[in-house]
Design a protein around this motif. Sequence first.
Motif, PDB file in Angstrom:
ATOM      1  N   PRO A   1     -38.460  24.982  24.260  1.00  9.54           N
ATOM      2  CA  PRO A   1     -39.649  25.048  25.123  1.00  9.54           C
ATOM      3  C   PRO A   1     -39.484  26.107  26.214  1.00  9.54           C
ATOM      4  CG  PRO A   1     -38.315  23.126  25.694  1.00  9.54           C
ATOM      5  CD  PRO A   1     -37.654  23.761  24.505  1.00  9.54           C
ATOM      6  N   ASP A   2     -40.498  26.940  26.372  1.00 11.05           N
ATOM      7  CA  ASP A   2     -40.546  27.903  27.473  1.00 11.05           C
ATOM      8  C   ASP A   2     -41.758  27.523  28.314  1.00 11.05           C
ATOM      9  OD1 ASP A   2     -40.618  29.982  29.228  1.00 11.05           O
ATOM     10  OD2 ASP A   2     -40.644  31.578  27.728  1.00 11.05           O
ATOM     11  N   GLU A   3     -41.540  26.595  29.246  1.00 10.47           N
ATOM     12  CA  GLU A   3     -42.649  26.025  30.009  1.00 10.47           C
ATOM     13  C   GLU A   3     -43.325  27.057  30.893  1.00 10.47           C
ATOM     14  OE1 GLU A   3     -41.082  22.693  32.071  1.00 10.47           O
ATOM     15  OE2 GLU A   3     -40.639  21.542  30.245  1.00 10.47           O
ATOM     16  N   SER A   4     -42.582  28.030  31.374  1.00 17.65           N
ATOM     17  CA  SER A   4     -43.171  29.025  32.270  1.00 17.65           C
ATOM     18  C   SER A   4     -44.228  29.870  31.560  1.00 17.65           C
ATOM     19  CB  SER A   4     -42.086  29.939  32.840  1.00 17.65           C
ATOM     20  OG  SER A   4     -41.475  30.693  31.810  1.00 17.65           O
ATOM     21  N   ARG A   5     -44.110  30.001  30.231  1.00 20.86           N
ATOM     22  CA  ARG A   5     -45.081  30.798  29.479  1.00 20.86           C
ATOM     23  C   ARG A   5     -45.923  29.934  28.531  1.00 20.86           C
ATOM     24  NH1 ARG A   5     -42.505  35.492  26.419  1.00 20.86           N
ATOM     25  NH2 ARG A   5     -40.773  34.043  26.071  1.00 20.86           N
TER      26      ARG A   5
ATOM     27  N   VAL B   1     -34.152  32.554  25.955  1.00 23.81           N
ATOM     28  CA  VAL B   1     -33.003  31.979  25.246  1.00 23.81           C
ATOM     29  C   VAL B   1     -31.767  32.007  26.133  1.00 23.81           C
ATOM     30  CG1 VAL B   1     -31.412  32.294  23.311  1.00 23.81           C
ATOM     31  CG2 VAL B   1     -33.877  32.520  22.938  1.00 23.81           C
ATOM     32  N   LEU B   2     -31.513  33.139  26.772  1.00 27.37           N
ATOM     33  CA  LEU B   2     -30.331  33.257  27.631  1.00 27.37           C
ATOM     34  C   LEU B   2     -30.435  32.337  28.844  1.00 27.37           C
ATOM     35  CD1 LEU B   2     -29.704  37.127  27.546  1.00 27.37           C
ATOM     36  CD2 LEU B   2     -28.738  35.337  26.093  1.00 27.37           C
ATOM     37  N   ASP B   3     -31.642  32.148  29.351  1.00 29.02           N
ATOM     38  CA  ASP B   3     -31.840  31.227  30.480  1.00 29.02           C
ATOM     39  C   ASP B   3     -31.583  29.776  30.089  1.00 29.02           C
ATOM     40  OD1 ASP B   3     -32.571  33.349  32.095  1.00 29.02           O
ATOM     41  OD2 ASP B   3     -34.729  33.039  31.844  1.00 29.02           O
ATOM     42  N   SER B   4     -31.660  29.484  28.805  1.00 32.43           N
ATOM     43  CA  SER B   4     -31.608  28.090  28.345  1.00 32.43           C
ATOM     44  C   SER B   4     -30.236  27.657  27.840  1.00 32.43           C
ATOM     45  CB  SER B   4     -32.609  27.896  27.201  1.00 32.43           C
ATOM     46  OG  SER B   4     -32.154  28.534  26.019  1.00 32.43           O
ATOM     47  N   LEU B   5     -29.217  28.487  27.976  1.00 34.05           N
ATOM     48  CA  LEU B   5     -27.926  28.174  27.355  1.00 34.05           C
ATOM     49  C   LEU B   5     -27.347  26.853  27.840  1.00 34.05           C
ATOM     50  CD1 LEU B   5     -26.275  31.729  27.245  1.00 34.05           C
ATOM     51  CD2 LEU B   5     -27.494  30.502  25.428  1.00 34.05           C
ATOM     52  N   ASP B   6     -27.471  26.566  29.126  1.00 30.45           N
ATOM     53  CA  ASP B   6     -26.967  25.287  29.644  1.00 30.45           C
ATOM     54  C   ASP B   6     -27.720  24.113  29.019  1.00 30.45           C
ATOM     55  OD1 ASP B   6     -25.091  26.532  31.205  1.00 30.45           O
ATOM     56  OD2 ASP B   6     -26.288  26.468  33.046  1.00 30.45           O
ATOM     57  N   SER B   7     -29.047  24.244  28.920  1.00 28.71           N
ATOM     58  CA  SER B   7     -29.832  23.142  28.354  1.00 28.71           C
ATOM     59  C   SER B   7     -29.562  22.980  26.864  1.00 28.71           C
ATOM     60  CB  SER B   7     -31.323  23.362  28.609  1.00 28.71           C
ATOM     61  OG  SER B   7     -31.794  24.484  27.904  1.00 28.71           O
TER      62      SER B   7
ATOM     63  N   GLU C   1     -26.692  23.348  25.435  1.00 32.00           N
ATOM     64  CA  GLU C   1     -25.449  22.585  25.331  1.00 32.00           C
ATOM     65  C   GLU C   1     -25.692  21.098  25.591  1.00 32.00           C
ATOM     66  OE1 GLU C   1     -22.142  24.029  27.501  1.00 32.00           O
ATOM     67  OE2 GLU C   1     -22.080  25.979  26.497  1.00 32.00           O
ATOM     68  N   LYS C   2     -26.643  20.804  26.455  1.00 32.70           N
ATOM     69  CA  LYS C   2     -26.961  19.394  26.721  1.00 32.70           C
ATOM     70  C   LYS C   2     -27.725  18.778  25.551  1.00 32.70           C
ATOM     71  CE  LYS C   2     -27.091  20.025  31.746  1.00 32.70           C
ATOM     72  NZ  LYS C   2     -27.957  20.048  32.964  1.00 32.70           N
ATOM     73  N   THR C   3     -28.603  19.577  24.941  1.00 37.12           N
ATOM     74  CA  THR C   3     -29.388  19.078  23.813  1.00 37.12           C
ATOM     75  C   THR C   3     -28.523  18.879  22.576  1.00 37.12           C
ATOM     76  OG1 THR C   3     -31.339  20.229  24.664  1.00 37.12           O
ATOM     77  CG2 THR C   3     -31.402  19.535  22.354  1.00 37.12           C
ATOM     78  N   PHE C   4     -27.563  19.791  22.397  1.00 36.26           N
ATOM     79  CA  PHE C   4     -26.694  19.729  21.219  1.00 36.26           C
ATOM     80  C   PHE C   4     -25.239  19.627  21.690  1.00 36.26           C
ATOM     81  CE2 PHE C   4     -30.452  22.149  19.916  1.00 36.26           C
ATOM     82  CZ  PHE C   4     -30.863  21.387  18.828  1.00 36.26           C
ATOM     83  N   PRO C   5     -24.695  18.438  21.755  1.00 36.81           N
ATOM     84  CA  PRO C   5     -23.310  18.245  22.230  1.00 36.81           C
ATOM     85  C   PRO C   5     -22.297  19.077  21.451  1.00 36.81           C
ATOM     86  CG  PRO C   5     -24.450  16.148  22.064  1.00 36.81           C
ATOM     87  CD  PRO C   5     -25.352  17.157  21.442  1.00 36.81           C
TER      88      PRO C   5
END
Length: 394
Positions: A103-107, A200-206, A208-212
């Motif tokens: 999800p890219d909520e900003s866009r 995609v690069l902004d979401s790397l932390d999320s 890792e949380k979504t996919f352990p």
Amino acid sequence: MRNRICWRTLFLLIVSLLTLSNTGYSQGERFEKLKQLRDRFDTDGDGRLSSEERANLQKFLQGLRQNPQSEDIPASLIPGKTGLYGDVPGRFTPKVIENYDLPDESRGKVIPLRISYPAETGSYPLIVHCHGAGGSKENGQPLVTHWVSHGYVVIQPTFGDSISKLSPQERQQFESIGDFVSSAKVTLEWKNRPDDVKAVLDSLDSLEKTFPELKERIDTTKIGVSGHSYGAHTTMLLSGMTMILPAIKTISLKDDRVRAAVMISPQGPGNAIQAKSYSTISPPTLMVTGDNDGTPQPGKSDLKGEWRKQAYDGLEPGDKYLLWINDAYHNFGGISGSSWSGAGPSAPDQVLLINSTVIAFFDAYLKQIPEAQEYLKSDALQKNARGLARMNRK
């Protein structure tokens, strides 16, 4: 040319010369191509063609005369015995998350992703690989699987120009893939594509949380971007290429997180890309093209790879490389994992050469491996590619 050429081999080489006489090469170029062709089929390197090697050459020539773009080119490079860097799969086991809608909520949109990673525990550099016009995250697996086996996480987004996003009614609007690729649906995506990669690069932390299973596997300090065709255009923008538009001085979509970039079939100058547009590309860069790497760009189709090479010519010196693959068409022997009219023949050697060189490049600039750095600066590729490719550097 080597000695000990039997009469059967001599006959085939004469046929080869006659075939090449219709390709537009000069006499000197034809004889050089002839030597390369002979060496290509001398797979054991003993200086003569065996009956099996002659049969492979004859089959190739028959197909070349019938349809120069359709005949598969048999392999002459034996993985593990080429002397090339990274020419065999690495020691890591690829695993895949087939589909995730980021999800890219900003866009107000979602970005479909395919994520491949090594099964073994560890922290690995990241490569974001960008598909060509009309493609999807499913393209490029002959490359991606090899890269992951050498210790890289690879994320493949599906961009807004993908044919997979068209409804059946929308597909009926286009008579051919060529019509679709040249349509506004595709061409107007040029700015959205880099923004998708940034998301995609902004979401790397999320992620890792979504996919352990991804937890601590991505080294966010070592990020590379690669792309084929329209994906190369996306990669160039992320690396700092400036677009020069009427009434707007310049547009830059550079992302400083990109530490190394691979552009397979980059765009030469035209429209908003001027010769000076490339000078602002700053990360270490590898570009790839070849003789028959065609383009739909009006007025540029006859130039083929020479037009695309102008992107390399416009780069400022410093960790910049060009891999030129002789006789390569736009699909470079099958790197996309699919085929289409004008894609060119299947050629395992061309896929091997790209995989080998890309691994050397990313190992040198993302992993900082001295052996890879030395390889890129040496003449090892020219010596071991059996006349199939050359490397320029500056």
